[in-house]
Structures are given as structure tokens and as C-alpha cells.
Design an enzyme around this catalytic site. Structure first.
Site, PDB file in Angstrom:
ATOM      1  N   ALA A 195       0.550  -1.733   0.121  1.00 27.43           N
ATOM      2  CA  ALA A 195      -0.208   0.163  -0.274  1.00 27.43           C
ATOM      3  C   ALA A 195       1.428   1.314  -0.032  1.00 27.43           C
ATOM      4  O   ALA A 195       1.773   1.302   0.914  1.00 27.43           O
ATOM      5  CB  ALA A 195      -1.081  -0.032   1.189  1.00 27.43           C
ATOM      6  N   GLU A 204      -5.969   0.447  16.504  1.00 32.23           N
ATOM      7  CA  GLU A 204      -5.412  -0.008  15.099  1.00 32.23           C
ATOM      8  C   GLU A 204      -3.582  -0.639  15.146  1.00 32.23           C
ATOM      9  O   GLU A 204      -2.767  -2.056  15.580  1.00 32.23           O
ATOM     10  CB  GLU A 204      -5.598  -0.165  13.996  1.00 32.23           C
ATOM     11  CG  GLU A 204      -6.766  -0.617  13.940  1.00 32.23           C
ATOM     12  CD  GLU A 204      -7.467  -0.136  12.702  1.00 32.23           C
ATOM     13  OE1 GLU A 204      -8.303  -0.865  12.453  1.00 32.23           O
ATOM     14  OE2 GLU A 204      -7.576   0.977  11.566  1.00 32.23           O
ATOM     15  N   LEU A 234      -6.958   9.940  15.674  1.00 28.54           N
ATOM     16  CA  LEU A 234      -7.100   9.924  17.412  1.00 28.54           C
ATOM     17  C   LEU A 234      -8.411   9.781  18.332  1.00 28.54           C
ATOM     18  O   LEU A 234      -8.179  10.446  19.008  1.00 28.54           O
ATOM     19  CB  LEU A 234      -5.767  11.015  17.243  1.00 28.54           C
ATOM     20  CG  LEU A 234      -4.636  10.330  17.430  1.00 28.54           C
ATOM     21  CD1 LEU A 234      -3.261  11.340  17.288  1.00 28.54           C
ATOM     22  CD2 LEU A 234      -3.657   9.017  17.674  1.00 28.54           C
ATOM     23  N   GLY A 262     -18.504   4.728  10.757  1.00 25.91           N
ATOM     24  CA  GLY A 262     -17.978   5.316   9.627  1.00 25.91           C
ATOM     25  C   GLY A 262     -17.539   6.472   9.727  1.00 25.91           C
ATOM     26  O   GLY A 262     -17.413   7.583   8.833  1.00 25.91           O
ATOM     27  N   ALA A 263     -16.752   7.241  10.668  1.00 24.88           N
ATOM     28  CA  ALA A 263     -16.249   8.885  11.098  1.00 24.88           C
ATOM     29  C   ALA A 263     -14.998   7.875  10.407  1.00 24.88           C
ATOM     30  O   ALA A 263     -14.539   8.777   9.655  1.00 24.88           O
ATOM     31  CB  ALA A 263     -16.019   8.329  12.370  1.00 24.88           C
ATOM     32  N   GLY A 264     -14.293   7.028  10.676  1.00 20.86           N
ATOM     33  CA  GLY A 264     -12.503   6.336  10.006  1.00 20.86           C
ATOM     34  C   GLY A 264     -12.990   6.060   8.608  1.00 20.86           C
ATOM     35  O   GLY A 264     -12.106   6.584   7.565  1.00 20.86           O
ATOM     36  N   ASP A 265     -14.439   5.968   7.795  1.00 24.65           N
ATOM     37  CA  ASP A 265     -14.484   5.791   6.696  1.00 24.65           C
ATOM     38  C   ASP A 265     -14.653   6.943   6.098  1.00 24.65           C
ATOM     39  O   ASP A 265     -14.390   6.872   4.874  1.00 24.65           O
ATOM     40  CB  ASP A 265     -15.920   5.031   6.513  1.00 24.65           C
ATOM     41  CG  ASP A 265     -15.529   4.110   7.116  1.00 24.65           C
ATOM     42  OD1 ASP A 265     -14.330   2.639   6.988  1.00 24.65           O
ATOM     43  OD2 ASP A 265     -16.233   3.129   7.751  1.00 24.65           O
ATOM     44  N   GLY A 307     -25.966   5.533  12.426  1.00 22.72           N
ATOM     45  CA  GLY A 307     -25.835   5.064  11.426  1.00 22.72           C
ATOM     46  C   GLY A 307     -24.260   5.778  10.516  1.00 22.72           C
ATOM     47  O   GLY A 307     -24.424   7.143  10.772  1.00 22.72           O
TER      48      GLY A 307
END
Length: 325
Positions: A195, A204, A234, A262-265, A307
Site C-alpha cells: 500500500a 489498530e 486519534l 463510519g467516521a474513519g470511512d 448510522g
């Protein structure tokens, strides 16, 4: 500003499923009085996040040939995501997850996948023309857990890379889905050096490094020579960024968080949409900081509604949010 049709295509690979979210926060699954069905799955969320911000995206994955699977494909289409990479499995169901919303808006998961359709995607079912047309190819690690999906994932990555796509990886660790912690770490790291953009959360980072210190030294232990950008999110403390030549942090936006799903996405979708047509941003700290501020705003806005998909913001919503800050 390029029109949507002129923008580079971001292809997202992996799982799409239905989250069953309790109607009441802060109770266990057993105590929940009822559940609302919420479409989810990190790669699908990223595809919709991109589209909502005015970008071009496609989703590649497998759904059950059942009501839920067709509902999810319909949600992608309705949100402007190209669905030519979707397959339907007649023998397996669409994956389900029951989500516990803790009082602080964080969550825990219980999955129904034995096996679910997403796990059964085969390399020969991939829409290679679609994958080859990607300028950015984005994926997680859930698709690495079992065959045949793992082989499909590796093949898709290889085809995208050969066609010149930028590879973007968000491991999106879901421990309950892996046979063991060791296997999760081994498989997540097995594709690490492929990547060019990697985003990990603080949790993670701890899991992959074994260190409970969230600092530059720990983060940089995950650096590899092919990387262009390593991001550590963070939560309510913003994010840190690392490139070959500079590093730093971007402050968070403080909001009233009700659901972090969904915040990270949303953050990843915003980042990819801002760099897909101009990767030189990755070498210009001032411009990268602006992009990450925008991505932080997207993540923050997403936590203010329940959601993932209903909460993903439009470009206008983000700009109006930033003007008020």
C-alpha cells in the site's frame, strides 16, 4: 473544479453488510428493546463517502442474492456508486452484524457470517476492466480472513497496481472475525508493504505494534519504503500524518458525538477524493494539512448522527461546517 465525469475513479473492494443498531444507546444486545437496520461495511461506506462529496466511486464485492443483498446494491446505486463490480451469491446470505452502542457512542460487534456471501467472492468473478480503470484502489483486511475471498482480494490488488492505481489500505480491524489475534496481525501485515497510503486508528496502532505508546516512534515502526502517506487517526484528538519528508498532526473538531460508526470511512473517503486527481498533495505539507483538516471535519460530522451511511456529509455540508469553525 472538474465535473464528476472528469474525476478519477476510486474503486473500493471488500464487504458490505447490514448493521443492526439498537434503538437505545448504552444497553447490551440482550437488553436492547429493538434494532434499526443500517447498511454498512467499511469499503462500501468509503465508496459512498466519495460519491457524496462529489467524487466518482465504484464498489467491488459480493452480496447474497436475497432481499438484504439487493437492498444494499440499491443503496449504492442511489448514492451514485458504480455497481458493475457487484456479484450475487445464490447459496449464501448477506452478512449481518449486531452492534452495541455504548453510552459514549463507541461500539461493539456480534457478526453473523458462516459463511456470508462477501467471503465467497472468487478471483474469476472480479470485474477486471472496472478495477483497471481505478486511479485509486482502496481495501481493508476483512476480505483477507478466508478463501476464496482472500485470493480475489490479492488478485484485485495486483491488477489495480499493474494498471497504475494508487493503493490505499485501512485495515479496519474487527477482532471477533479472526480465528486469533496472531492470525489477524499476520494477515493484516501480509500485504502491508504493497500500500502507498495506509490509515490506522490508535487502537489498530497498538494492536499491530504491541506498544501502548501512541507516538511518532511507534507509528514509524509501521513505515515501509513504498509508503507515500501513513495516517494515525486519534478519534476526538484529531490525526497524525507521516510522509517520507515531513510529519505532523492536525487538530480535531469538537462535536457532540452520538455514534462513531463510519467516521474513519468518512475521513478516508474525503482524503482519497481530494488527492485522486492530484497526488502531488502528498508531497506538499501545507496542502496536505488542508486536505486532512477537511477529512477531520468529515469524520466529526459523521459522528453527530446515528448510522454510517445516513451520516456521511456532502461537500456543501462540510464547507458550511468549516466556515463556522
Amino acid at each position: 473544479m472538474a465535473s464528476n465525469g472528469d474525476k478519477g475513479l476510486i474503486v473500493s473492494f471488500g464487504e458490505m453488510l447490514i448493521d443492526f443498531v439498537p434503538t437505545e444507546s448504552g444497553v447490551s444486545l440482550a437488553e436492547a428493546p429493538g434494532f434499526l437496520k443500517a447498511p454498512g461495511g467499511a469499503p462500501a461506506n468509503v465508496a459512498i463517502a466519495v460519491s457524496r462529496l462529489g467524487g466518482r466511486s465504484a464498489f467491488v464485492g459480493k452480496l447474497g442474492d436475497d432481499e438484504f443483498g439487493h437492498m444494499l446494491a440499491g443503496i449504492l446505486r442511489k448514492n451514485g456508486v458504480d455497481d458493475q463490480g457487484i456479484n450475487f451469491d445464490t447459496g449464501a446470505r448477506t452478512a449481518l452484524a449486531f452492534v452495541t452502542l455504548r453510552a459514549d457512542g463507541d461500539r461493539e460487534f456480534m457478526f453473523y457470517r458462516n459463511p456470508s456471501a462477501d467471503m465467497l467472492l472468487r478471483p474469476d468473478e472480479l470485474n477486471l476492466d472496472l478495477i483497471r480503470s481505478a486511479k485509486v484502489f482502496h481495501y481493508g483486511s476483512i476480505s483477507l480472513i478466508v478463501e476464496p475471498c482472500r485470493s480475489a482480494h490479492l488478485k484485485a490488488m495486483e491488477v489495480a497496481k499493474e494498471a497504475g492505481a494508487l493503493l490505499s489500505y485501512d485495515p479496519n480491524l474487527r477482532e471477533p472475525l479472526w480465528p486469533s489475534k496472531e492470525e489477524a496481525k499476520t494477515q493484516i501485515m501480509s500485504i502491508w508493504d504493497k500500500a502507498e497510503i495506509i490509515k490506522v486508528s490508535d487502537v489498530e496502532l497498538e494492536f499491530l505494534t504491541g506498544s501502548n505508546k501512541i507516538d511518532d516512534e511507534t507509528a514509524l515502526s509501521l513505515w515501509h519504503p513504498n509508503l507515500k502517506l501513513l495516517l494515525v487517526t486519534l478519534g476526538e484528538k484529531g490525526c497524525r500524518y507521516y510522509t517520507k519528508t515531513f510529519k505532523g498532526s492536525v487538530d480535531p473538531f469538537h462535536v457532540n458525538a452520538v455514534d462513531t460508526t463510519g467516521a474513519g470511512d468518512s475521513f478516508v473517503g474525503a482524503l482519497l477524493n481530494q488527492i485522486v486527481d492530484d497526488q502531488s498533495v502528498l508531497e506538499d505539507e501545507e496542502r496536505l494539512r488542508k486536505v486532512l483538516r477537511f477529512a477531520n471535519a468529515c469524520g466529526a460530522i459523521t459522528t453527530t448522527k446515528k448510522g454510517a451511511i445516513p451520516a456521511l456529509p456532502s461537500d456543501a455540508e462540510v464547507r458550511s461546517f468549516l466556515e463556522k469553525k
